[in-house]
Design a protein around this motif. Structure first.
Motif, PDB file in Angstrom:
ATOM      1  N   VAL A   1     -56.883 -97.440 -37.406  1.00 28.31           N
ATOM      2  CA  VAL A   1     -56.920 -96.578 -36.217  1.00 28.31           C
ATOM      3  C   VAL A   1     -57.586 -97.305 -35.048  1.00 28.31           C
ATOM      4  O   VAL A   1     -57.203 -97.131 -33.890  1.00 28.31           O
TER       5      VAL A   1
ATOM      6  N   HIS B   1     -51.114 -96.544 -32.893  1.00 22.41           N
ATOM      7  CA  HIS B   1     -49.706 -96.132 -32.912  1.00 22.41           C
ATOM      8  C   HIS B   1     -49.022 -96.642 -34.181  1.00 22.41           C
ATOM      9  O   HIS B   1     -48.189 -95.935 -34.775  1.00 22.41           O
TER      10      HIS B   1
ATOM     11  N   GLU C   1     -50.219 -94.413 -36.886  1.00 25.14           N
ATOM     12  CA  GLU C   1     -49.521 -93.120 -36.814  1.00 25.14           C
ATOM     13  C   GLU C   1     -48.133 -93.210 -37.444  1.00 25.14           C
ATOM     14  O   GLU C   1     -47.686 -92.295 -38.146  1.00 25.14           O
ATOM     15  N   SER C   2     -47.445 -94.336 -37.212  1.00 19.20           N
ATOM     16  CA  SER C   2     -46.099 -94.493 -37.764  1.00 19.20           C
ATOM     17  C   SER C   2     -46.108 -94.573 -39.286  1.00 19.20           C
ATOM     18  O   SER C   2     -45.088 -94.322 -39.924  1.00 19.20           O
TER      19      SER C   2
ATOM     20  N   ASN D   1     -53.309 -89.756 -39.907  1.00 18.83           N
ATOM     21  CA  ASN D   1     -53.706 -88.791 -38.885  1.00 18.83           C
ATOM     22  C   ASN D   1     -54.782 -89.448 -38.015  1.00 18.83           C
ATOM     23  O   ASN D   1     -55.953 -89.471 -38.360  1.00 18.83           O
ATOM     24  N   VAL D   2     -54.382 -90.012 -36.893  1.00 23.08           N
ATOM     25  CA  VAL D   2     -55.276 -90.818 -36.063  1.00 23.08           C
ATOM     26  C   VAL D   2     -56.445 -89.989 -35.539  1.00 23.08           C
ATOM     27  O   VAL D   2     -57.598 -90.417 -35.567  1.00 23.08           O
TER      28      VAL D   2
ATOM     29  N   ARG E   1     -51.045 -88.894 -29.187  1.00 23.84           N
ATOM     30  CA  ARG E   1     -50.044 -88.944 -30.243  1.00 23.84           C
ATOM     31  C   ARG E   1     -48.636 -89.089 -29.639  1.00 23.84           C
ATOM     32  O   ARG E   1     -48.265 -88.357 -28.714  1.00 23.84           O
TER      33      ARG E   1
END
Length: 418
Positions: free
Chosen positions: A241, A246, A249-250, A254-255, A416
């Motif tokens: 994170v 990003h 996230e991909s 859950n950032v 997000r």
């Protein structure tokens, strides 16, 4: 054409970057060399407080809150959030630790301090992660808020109590202190002032006798932090994170949640450092008790290159110089000039052997100048003695700046899907 391209030699592939961290044998050799140099300086100058058990004990007492603040900064910044509010979270820790410790005992005070610091971390996470407030502005605001809030709470909770008031709490019960059985026999060896043997005895005696349980907890948190962040799936997600939110996230991370984890844990560690100040270092809460240690903890974290081991080394370095100027005064700090000359000379020779002749020549020249300063003076100004810990921090950060690498997404605003 395709035949020519197929027969053409492949482009050379750049080798992977070398890991510049010291291996364990080299690190142990550096530590041993430093101890020998310190013992030699103590024998030459007669500044016996350089390696006395009292100086070591005072150094640990000064280093622990700085180290805990630095660990807090490490957790937040590995999650991509700059936590300038460590100072304010430490302030919350000092107040809540003293308040709960006075009413329900020292261990209740420790838990309350952790909760108070975590509350400050939660406020910082809410502002920076959820609402996208600039990290620096949020951190400064939390520090200002902590000062005002604890003054107001002191009026409600401490005023009218014996020894309490608007700016301080009543005396707080101390946490237990422990000693390793048999370590007291080192006293005789230390008093003999033998070369190296007495120095090692003083260091071991200071580290193994009359040690607060909170100091032991702080020491254990350093390897625990390394294990969690670098050896567990949770730590991998949290560090991802801070490096590339990003991409994390991909992959389903859950950032927002992991940023909250990092910042709240950061505040809890800073609060624990505040508990040390009000319950171990002084046994009482006083206004402005933190004295900027949250900011110094950030400096120690940067010196340690955002890693727990280097952070602990930076905290010990600051704590040691601070302890010397408090205990030994001008004589001990003056003796450190000779030690600094030895260190600079060793660094210069090492750089020359590695082919960096310009850097090595500069270091050797600085060693000569510092050695001349020591040889031509008997003492150093009192103002320099008082500023020695801060000057040490600045010099070390300047020397270490070329090898630093912060998390790639540290301090960046995240949204997000953005």
């Amino acid at each position: 054409m395709s035949t020519v391209l197929a027969s053409a030699p492949a482009a050379p592939v750049a080798p992977p970057p070398r890991d510049r961290r010291f291996s364990l044998p080299i690190l142990l050799l550096v530590i041993a060399g430093g101890l020998v140099a310190l013992a030699a300086v103590r024998a030459i100058t007669g500044a016996n407080d350089l390696t006395s058990h009292g100086a070591v004990r005072a150094a640990l007492q000064s280093a622990v809150p700085i180290g805990l603040a630095g660990l807090g900064g490490l957790w937040a910044e590995r999650a991509g959030v700059v936590n300038i509010g460590l100072e304010g979270q430490m302030i919350f820790g000092t107040w809540f630790g003293a308040w709960a410790g006075f009413h329900w005992g020292p261990w209740a005070g420790v838990l309350a301090a952790v909760a108070g610091g975590a509350l400050g971390g939660l406020l910082h996470a809410l502002a920076t992660v959820t609402f996208g407030v600039d990290h620096i502005i949020s951190g400064v605001a939390i520090t200002i808020l902590a000062g005002g809030a604890t003054r107001y709470l002191s009026q409600l909770a401490f005023q009218g109590l014996p020894g309490g008031g608007v700016t301080q709490s009543p005396p707080v019960p101390e946490l237990p202190r422990l000693s390793v059985p048999g370590a007291s026999v080192l006293d005789r060896v230390e008093r003999a002032h033998w070369f190296l043997a007495s120095d090692l005895a003083g260091i071991l005696r200071g580290a193994l006798t009359d040690v607060s349980t909170l100091t032991i907890v702080a020491a254990l948190l350093v390897p625990l932090t390394f294990w969690v962040l670098w050896r567990t799936a949770f730590g991998l997600r949290l560090r991802s994170v801070g490096e590339n939110p990003h991409a994390a996230e991909s992959l389903g991370v859950n950032v927002y949640r992991y940023k909250y984890y990092g910042v709240v844990i950061s505040g809890a560690l800073a609060g624990l450092g505040g508990a040390f100040l009000s319950m171990v270092a002084s046994s009482i809460y006083r206004e402005s008790q933190t004295g900027g240690r949250g900011y110094i903890g950030l400096a120690a974290m940067i010196f340690g290159n955002w890693r727990p081991g280097g952070l602990a080394s930076g905290a010990l370095l600051f704590g040691y110089t601070d302890a010397l100027q408090l205990r030994g005064g001008s004589q001990s700090v003056h003796a450190l000039l000779l030690f600094l000359a030895f260190v600079l000379a060793a660094v210069g020779l090492w750089q020359v052997l590695r082919g960096r002749r310009t850097v090595g020549a500069v270091a050797i020249g600085a060693a000569v100048l510092v050695g001349l300063w020591y040889a031509t003076t008997d003492a150093i100004p009192a103002e320099f003695v008082q500023a020695a810990p801060h000057i040490t921090t600045l010099v070390v950060l300047a020397l270490a700046s070329q090898r630093l690498r912060m998390p790639a997404a540290d301090g960046q605003r995240y949204r997000r899907g953005g």
